[in-house]
Enzyme design. Structure first.
Site, PDB file in Angstrom:
ATOM      1  CB  VAL A 197      70.541  79.317  51.219  1.00  0.00           C
ATOM      2  CG1 VAL A 197      71.055  78.630  49.949  1.00  0.00           C
ATOM      3  CG2 VAL A 197      69.023  79.291  51.234  1.00  0.00           C
ATOM      4  CG  HIS A 208      77.851  74.905  48.101  1.00  0.00           C
ATOM      5  ND1 HIS A 208      76.644  75.137  47.481  1.00  0.00           N
ATOM      6  CD2 HIS A 208      78.628  75.976  47.843  1.00  0.00           C
ATOM      7  CE1 HIS A 208      76.685  76.316  46.890  1.00  0.00           C
ATOM      8  NE2 HIS A 208      77.879  76.844  47.086  1.00  0.00           N
ATOM      9  CD  GLU A 231      65.680  77.001  61.379  1.00  0.00           C
ATOM     10  OE1 GLU A 231      64.971  77.998  61.222  1.00  0.00           O
ATOM     11  OE2 GLU A 231      65.711  76.333  62.443  1.00  0.00           O
ATOM     12  CD  GLU A 275      81.191  68.397  44.367  1.00  0.00           C
ATOM     13  OE1 GLU A 275      80.146  67.783  44.642  1.00  0.00           O
ATOM     14  OE2 GLU A 275      81.235  69.258  43.468  1.00  0.00           O
ATOM     15  NE  ARG A 318      60.704  74.737  50.504  1.00  0.00           N
ATOM     16  CZ  ARG A 318      61.187  75.957  50.278  1.00  0.00           C
ATOM     17  NH1 ARG A 318      61.557  76.717  51.279  1.00  0.00           N
ATOM     18  NH2 ARG A 318      61.295  76.409  49.054  1.00  0.00           N
ATOM     19  CB  ILE A 336      65.058  75.066  49.756  1.00  0.00           C
ATOM     20  CG1 ILE A 336      66.135  75.711  48.873  1.00  0.00           C
ATOM     21  CG2 ILE A 336      65.063  75.651  51.172  1.00  0.00           C
ATOM     22  CD1 ILE A 336      66.166  77.196  48.867  1.00  0.00           C
TER      23      ILE A 336
HETATM   24  C1  GAR Z   1      77.579  68.281  42.924  1.00  0.00           C
HETATM   25  O1  GAR Z   1      78.554  69.039  42.252  1.00  0.00           O
HETATM   26  C2  GAR Z   1      77.145  68.990  44.189  1.00  0.00           C
HETATM   27  O2  GAR Z   1      78.181  69.670  44.825  1.00  0.00           O
HETATM   28  C3  GAR Z   1      76.124  69.958  43.634  1.00  0.00           C
HETATM   29  O3  GAR Z   1      75.421  69.203  42.683  1.00  0.00           O
HETATM   30  C4  GAR Z   1      76.282  68.224  42.124  1.00  0.00           C
HETATM   31  C5  GAR Z   1      75.605  66.881  42.241  1.00  0.00           C
HETATM   32  O4  GAR Z   1      76.343  65.902  41.576  1.00  0.00           O
HETATM   33  N1  GAR Z   1      75.268  70.456  44.660  1.00  0.00           N
HETATM   34  C6  GAR Z   1      74.829  71.720  44.706  1.00  0.00           C
HETATM   35  O5  GAR Z   1      75.100  72.535  43.857  1.00  0.00           O
HETATM   36  C7  GAR Z   1      73.969  72.046  45.903  1.00  0.00           C
HETATM   37  N2  GAR Z   1      73.761  73.453  45.997  1.00  0.00           N
HETATM   38  P1  GAR Z   1      76.087  64.372  41.844  1.00  0.00           P
HETATM   39  O6  GAR Z   1      74.577  64.151  41.670  1.00  0.00           O
HETATM   40  O7  GAR Z   1      76.869  63.667  40.785  1.00  0.00           O
HETATM   41  O8  GAR Z   1      76.537  64.055  43.226  1.00  0.00           O
END
Ligand code: GAR
Length: 205
Positions: free
Chosen positions: A149, A114, A147, A179, A66, A97
């Site tokens: 999740v 998130h 660090e 979002e 990683r 990650i």
């Molecule tokens: C979004 O809903 C974001 O919150 C989620 O992935 C999607 C990406 O959409 N992220 C996670 O779940 C991270 N743990 P996008 O590519 O259209 O922005």
């Protein structure tokens, strides 16, 4: 001006909203580079259309640790001026990650979005987790990456009411709309130096 990198793995809609806010001069930051760990991420096409540099660092089949992978990311960030002094890294649907070394190097300069109201529902498929649990509200959170999740200091949250008929898909759609509002706003606050971190809290001025 600050240099911004956005890391994606797929659709890239959050990336698109951030880039469009920058184009509209709402956020004083230079969109330096979009990095995808997947060569076929739809977001790459969107970024190219908007005239932003894109780099693919494929993670599938990557031979190395990683940290080795993250060293490639860090080298790309530096090439584009996204340094620990003058950069911001936004994870926007980046489904990988990242290593503690990367996080420490860019301390309080990596943000994530998130699709739940943290600290509830961490990990994956969190809209499904929220519907199945039966909570009446979920939402989304922009936070700095530490660090753990999904554990870093929270910058902005937006709540969404869960309806009786909601499925994880209908809920995800309504959360995504939120979002698209709060991620550009968090980047704007950072670029305007309006976010201060005190312990595990952020103080927004
Ligand atoms: C979004 O809903 C974001 O919150 C989620 O992935 C999607 C990406 O959409 N992220 C996670 O779940 C991270 N743990 P996008 O590519 O259209 O922005």
């Amino acid at each position: 001006m600050l240099n911004l990198a956005i890391l994606i793995s797929g659709r890239g809609s959050n990336m698109e909203y951030i880039l469009k806010s920058i184009k509209r001069k709402r956020i004083p930051i230079n969109p330096a580079v979009i990095i995808s760990n997947k060569p076929n991420a739809k977001g790459l096409k969107i970024a190219e259309k908007l005239g932003i540099n894109t780099v693919i660092i494929e993670s599938k089949g990557f031979k190395g640790s990683r940290l080795d992978y993250d060293k490639k990311i860090i080298a790309t960030l530096k090439q584009h001026g996204v340094t620990p002094k003058n950069g911001l890294v936004c994870l926007a649907g980046f489904m990988k990650i990242i290593s503690p070394q990367f996080i420490r190097k860019y301390k309080n300069r990596i943000m994530n979005i998130h699709p739940a109201l943290l600290p509830a529902f961490t990990g994956l498929d969190v809209q499904k987790q929220a519907v199945e649990y039966g909570v009446k509200f979920s939402g989304c959170t922009v936070h700095f990456v530490d660090e753990g999740v999904d554990t870093g200091p929270i910058i902005i949250q937006s709540a969404v009411r869960i309806k009786n008929r909601d499925t994880s898909e209908t809920l995800a759609k309504r959360i995504l709309k939120e979002e698209h509002k709060i991620y550009p706003e968090a980047v704007r606050l950072f670029a305007k130096k309006k976010i201060r971190i005190s312990g595990r809290k952020t103080i927004i001025s």
